[in-house]
Design an enzyme around this catalytic site. Structure first.
Site, short mmCIF file in Angstrom:
data_model
loop_
_atom_site.label_atom_id
_atom_site.label_comp_id
_atom_site.label_asym_id
_atom_site.label_seq_id
_atom_site.Cartn_x
_atom_site.Cartn_y
_atom_site.Cartn_z
N ASP A 255 6.83 -2.66 -12.01
CA ASP A 255 6.72 -3.08 -10.61
C ASP A 255 5.27 -3.47 -10.35
O ASP A 255 4.38 -3.22 -11.18
CB ASP A 255 7.12 -1.95 -9.65
CG ASP A 255 7.07 -2.38 -8.18
OD1 ASP A 255 7.37 -3.56 -7.90
OD2 ASP A 255 6.72 -1.56 -7.31
N SER A 256 5.03 -4.04 -9.17
CA SER A 256 3.65 -4.34 -8.78
C SER A 256 2.90 -3.05 -8.45
O SER A 256 1.68 -3.06 -8.36
CB SER A 256 3.66 -5.25 -7.55
OG SER A 256 4.24 -4.56 -6.46
N GLU B 89 1.15 1.86 -0.61
CA GLU B 89 0.07 2.02 -1.59
C GLU B 89 -1.13 2.74 -0.96
O GLU B 89 -1.79 3.55 -1.60
CB GLU B 89 -0.39 0.65 -2.10
CG GLU B 89 0.69 -0.11 -2.86
CD GLU B 89 0.91 0.38 -4.28
OE1 GLU B 89 -0.05 0.87 -4.91
OE2 GLU B 89 2.05 0.29 -4.77
N CYS C 33 12.87 -4.26 -0.96
CA CYS C 33 11.60 -4.10 -1.67
C CYS C 33 11.59 -2.65 -2.14
O CYS C 33 11.89 -1.74 -1.35
CB CYS C 33 10.42 -4.37 -0.74
SG CYS C 33 8.83 -3.89 -1.43
N HIS D 23 9.35 -0.64 -2.66
CA HIS D 23 8.42 0.28 -1.99
C HIS D 23 9.06 0.96 -0.78
O HIS D 23 8.64 2.04 -0.38
CB HIS D 23 7.18 -0.49 -1.51
CG HIS D 23 6.16 -0.75 -2.58
ND1 HIS D 23 6.36 -1.64 -3.59
CD2 HIS D 23 4.92 -0.22 -2.77
CE1 HIS D 23 5.28 -1.67 -4.37
NE2 HIS D 23 4.39 -0.81 -3.89
N1 DGL Z 1 7.97 -3.52 -4.86
C1 DGL Z 1 8.03 -4.93 -4.86
C2 DGL Z 1 9.37 -5.49 -4.49
O1 DGL Z 1 10.37 -4.81 -4.66
C3 DGL Z 1 6.91 -5.78 -4.38
C4 DGL Z 1 5.90 -5.34 -3.41
C5 DGL Z 1 4.75 -6.29 -3.46
O2 DGL Z 1 3.99 -6.21 -4.44
O3 DGL Z 1 4.65 -7.16 -2.57
O4 DGL Z 1 9.49 -6.59 -4.06
#
Ligand code: DGL
Length: 263
Positions: A10-11, A152, A183, A185
């Site tokens: 993931d990011s 984050e 997302c 997150h």
């Molecule tokens: N967790 C990521 C997603 O599901 C991306 C969040 C991000 O880096 O913008 O899209």
């Protein structure tokens, strides 16, 4: 039987919400997690940037000899999965098919809202996947640039509540019964999100279905690991100490360790 680990990328911290469900469903599996925190958010990046960054994490996971790679990131699934899958022999599992499948089964009124990053919304990947399953479903995709970075930053509960409330304000004008956390997150803000949307809405976290699908794939390809004492490795391109603080709580593992790697 295959002892090689499952790779998850993931990011940033969001991928942990997918990893957690995978570990709960497949407790014998070894896992390798990579969060590209240095380059997050991915949600405001171009298709090419998302592909290039995701490819680096994929290469890292392949260097660790993973047997399958889960894109624990909707943005990477939307923009990079198809492209990168053509380049590598290892199967990639994305989150969007799973999220759409779960939501199509959940919605009673055929009214679904997708809350996701700008890039995911731009791809319309959820709308396409939902319509493949049921063309009657009305889909509204809402992009939310503040929530993933908020996770984050891990600010106080008060700030989290305030930002979630402001971010979800457009929902009051939309008629829907099911909300997809598009997302990875966002499940880390599920409590705050639930408070805003109320009890009568159903919230879909695609990760539940991803865990089930991962099990199906490993079983089908005879890749399941039967040995106990699974090992979990964590890597971040960001600050390993900060990563650990949140990861230890979320993964419910006070001994969890993480290493910084150069991106
Ligand atoms: N967790 C990521 C997603 O599901 C991306 C969040 C991000 O880096 O913008 O899209």
């Amino acid at each position: 039987m295959d002892k090689r680990p499952i790779g998850v990328l993931d990011s940033g911290l969001g991928g942990l919400t997918v990893l957690k469900k995978v570990v709960d469903k497949l407790p014998n599996e070894n896992t390798i997690f990579i969060g590209d925190q240095k380059n997050m958010p991915y949600g405001d990046k171009s298709r090419q940037e998302i592909i290039d960054l995701t490819r680096k994490s994929v290469d890292f996971l392949l260097s660790k000899n993973v047997k399958v790679i889960i894109f624990g990131c909707n943005t990477a699934t939307a923009w990079a999965m198809e492209e990168i899958q053509k380049e590598i022999p290892v199967q990639i599992i994305g989150v969007i098919h799973s999220g759409a499948l779960a939501a199509s089964k959940t919605t009673a009124e055929n009214k679904v809202v997708v809350l996701a990053t700008q890039a995911t919304v731009k791809s319309e990947a959820y709308t396409k996947q939902l319509h493949k399953r049921n063309s009657q479903i009305e889909v509204k995709e809402l992009s939310e640039p503040r929530l993933a970075p908020l996770v984050e930053q891990n600010p106080s509960e008060e700030i989290k509540k305030q930002v979630v409330k402001e971010s979800l304000a457009p929902l009051t004008d939309i008629d829907y019964d099911t909300l997809i956390l598009g997302c990875t997150h966002y499940p880390l803000l599920k409590k705050e999100i639930e408070e805003v949307v109320g009890e009568n809405k159903k919230i879909v976290d695609p990760a539940d279905q991803v865990a089930q699908y991962t099990y199906n794939v490993l079983k089908r390809d005879e890749l399941l690991n039967n040995e106990e004492n699974a090992k979990h490795e964590y890597y971040t391109t960001g600050d390993a100490e900060k990563f650990k603080e949140i990861a230890r709580v979320w993964m419910d593992d006070p001994t969890l360790d993480a290493d910084h790697i150069e991106d």
